[in-house]
Design a protein around this motif. Structure first.
Motif, short mmCIF file in Angstrom:
data_model
loop_
_atom_site.label_atom_id
_atom_site.label_comp_id
_atom_site.label_asym_id
_atom_site.label_seq_id
_atom_site.Cartn_x
_atom_site.Cartn_y
_atom_site.Cartn_z
N ASP B 36 0.79 -1.58 -0.10
CA ASP B 36 -0.20 0.15 0.02
C ASP B 36 1.25 0.96 0.66
OD1 ASP B 36 -2.00 1.81 0.45
OD2 ASP B 36 -2.41 1.50 2.41
N LEU B 37 1.21 1.82 -1.41
CA LEU B 37 1.87 2.85 -1.35
C LEU B 37 1.77 4.65 -1.09
CD1 LEU B 37 3.32 0.52 -3.67
CD2 LEU B 37 4.72 2.14 -3.89
N GLU B 38 1.87 5.20 -0.51
CA GLU B 38 2.04 6.98 0.12
C GLU B 38 2.43 7.62 0.06
OE1 GLU B 38 -2.10 8.48 2.50
OE2 GLU B 38 -1.94 5.91 2.19
N ILE B 39 2.87 8.34 -0.88
CA ILE B 39 3.51 9.77 -1.10
C ILE B 39 3.02 10.25 0.35
CG2 ILE B 39 4.53 11.99 -2.09
CD1 ILE B 39 3.27 10.85 -4.57
N VAL B 40 4.47 10.91 1.37
CA VAL B 40 4.53 11.53 2.30
C VAL B 40 5.39 12.74 2.16
CG1 VAL B 40 5.43 11.68 4.59
CG2 VAL B 40 4.29 8.66 3.52
N ARG B 65 7.94 12.69 10.69
CA ARG B 65 8.37 11.67 11.83
C ARG B 65 6.99 11.10 12.04
NH1 ARG B 65 11.58 15.96 15.59
NH2 ARG B 65 13.69 16.10 14.89
N ARG B 66 6.16 11.07 12.73
CA ARG B 66 5.16 10.61 12.47
C ARG B 66 4.30 9.70 11.11
NH1 ARG B 66 2.43 13.84 15.25
NH2 ARG B 66 1.11 14.29 13.14
N GLU B 67 4.84 9.77 10.30
CA GLU B 67 3.89 9.04 8.90
C GLU B 67 5.64 8.12 9.04
OE1 GLU B 67 1.35 12.12 7.14
OE2 GLU B 67 2.97 12.64 6.20
N ILE B 68 6.88 8.60 9.09
CA ILE B 68 7.40 7.24 8.21
C ILE B 68 7.81 6.37 9.43
CG2 ILE B 68 10.17 7.38 7.86
CD1 ILE B 68 8.65 8.67 6.13
N ALA B 69 7.43 6.61 10.71
CA ALA B 69 7.10 6.16 11.97
C ALA B 69 6.28 4.60 11.09
CB ALA B 69 6.99 6.74 13.34
N ASP B 94 16.85 13.67 7.34
CA ASP B 94 17.95 14.78 8.13
C ASP B 94 16.99 14.55 9.03
OD1 ASP B 94 20.54 14.41 6.87
OD2 ASP B 94 20.20 16.74 6.61
N VAL B 95 15.36 15.11 9.01
CA VAL B 95 14.93 15.12 10.00
C VAL B 95 14.26 14.20 10.20
CG1 VAL B 95 12.22 15.88 10.14
CG2 VAL B 95 14.20 17.60 9.00
N ALA B 96 14.02 12.83 10.18
CA ALA B 96 13.52 11.63 10.66
C ALA B 96 14.14 11.26 11.26
CB ALA B 96 12.59 11.16 9.45
N SER B 97 16.38 11.25 11.27
CA SER B 97 16.70 11.33 11.66
C SER B 97 16.54 10.95 12.53
CB SER B 97 17.80 10.74 10.89
OG SER B 97 18.10 12.29 10.61
N ARG B 98 15.98 11.88 13.81
CA ARG B 98 16.30 12.91 14.85
C ARG B 98 14.93 12.84 14.90
NH1 ARG B 98 21.27 16.03 15.71
NH2 ARG B 98 22.47 15.22 14.08
N PRO B 99 15.07 12.89 16.77
CA PRO B 99 16.02 12.97 17.69
C PRO B 99 17.03 11.84 17.74
CG PRO B 99 13.81 13.21 18.86
CD PRO B 99 13.82 12.89 17.69
N TYR B 100 17.81 12.05 18.03
CA TYR B 100 18.96 11.49 18.03
C TYR B 100 18.31 10.01 18.90
CZ TYR B 100 24.13 9.23 18.36
OH TYR B 100 25.18 8.17 18.07
N GLY B 101 18.83 9.14 18.62
CA GLY B 101 18.92 7.66 19.53
C GLY B 101 17.21 7.16 19.43
#
Lengths: 191, 191
Positions: B36-40, B65-69, B94-101
């Motif tokens: 199920d593909l959806e553009i974010v 971040r929510r949509e990627i998660a 970069d945005v969805a790679s943070r916050p660190y951890g």
């Protein structure tokens, strides 16, 4: 009278207390008299979008393009994000590379210093940026390469470069860049 | 019942009539029922800045971040800018790679299609992105590699893929990705 070269300094981190910004300022302070280094801000640049270009480019793009166009050379000082170039920095590169055929970067001598908290010194970011600079036809200082690790201990509490060896390297780097600019910059426009 | 995988589709161009967006939609239409593909969207993401994170992250960052998660896998479809990754796309990474951890990308299967007007098919952008995906621990579909050249002739006037060979390649690519996701995606969370 010796010519003075205007060097636009582009810092890849937007953080106020960025180590990269401090390093850029340190380099500016150590540069020979032939260079006039000034930081050109990138934090207010909207993401590049061809539709926005067509509709009339945002003022921040025009401001940035003007500032790059007015420089004789460009110094990049950048962190590494996810083993690669920070998005904000690449966006700035993209913005001033357009509109197609009249990019502001073209032909200007450049140098790249990357700084990371870890040991690897931002090699991944440094070389991703260099890849774009090939296309932009910017002659890039090859040696010394500047991969600066241990970023968080770079400066002491007084804001000075903590280690004598680091200070010496920064001096060698900026002197080499000054020499590179003299060899590769476009001739001074008449005035 | 076979599991359906949610695939976040990230398009590297912000242009409304972007060929990359059209290609992403074509792939979504050809995908097997298991996907199920959806553009974010990434065009509204402010440039990553650690100070903004500390002050309370912008809503657009949290939305992204929510949509990627929430996705099981990620498909990147991107143009190339200056032989390298578009700033807007790297900013999204970069945005969805943070916050660190607590990055949202970690471990999700990914695939990359790059599209360019010229003959080289965006190889430079494709591999700069792959470099970041290594660090983000995303298992990336290796074959078939997807460097799509001749972007401006990719679609006919009806908005359909113009060449039969291209359509067949798109089908092979999305089928291979579906297979890759089945092999590498995290187990379904209980519900």
């Amino acid at each position: 009278m010796a010519r003075t070269y205007k060097v636009a300094v582009v810092v890849g981190s937007l953080r106020k207390e960025s180590i990269n910004r401090k390093a850029a300022l340190a380099l500016a302070g150590m540069a020979p008299d032939t260079l006039d280094l000034e930081i050109v801000e990138i934090g207010d640049l909207p993401l590049y979008d061809e539709d926005a270009e067509a509709a009339g480019p945002p003022q921040a793009w025009e401001r940035f393009r003007r500032e790059i166009a007015a420089a004789d050379a460009v110094l990049f000082v950048t962190p590494e994000y996810n083993r690669s170039i920070p998005g904000a920095l690449k966006n700035a590169v993209d913005v001033a590379s357009r509109p197609y055929g009249s990019g502001a970067w073209s032909g200007k001598p450049a140098a790249v210093m990357s700084i990371s908290a870890g040991a690897m010194g931002g090699f991944g970011a440094n070389h991703q940026l260099r890849q774009a600079l090939v296309f932009l036809d910017m002659p890039v200082l090859q040696q010394p390469e500047a991969y600066v690790g241990g970023g968080f201990t770079l400066f002491d509490e007084q804001g000075e470069i903590a280690a004598e060896g680091t200070r010496a390297f920064f001096q060698t780097f900026i002197d080499a860049f000054a020499n590179w600019i003299e060899r590769t910059a476009a001739p001074e426009s008449g005035g």
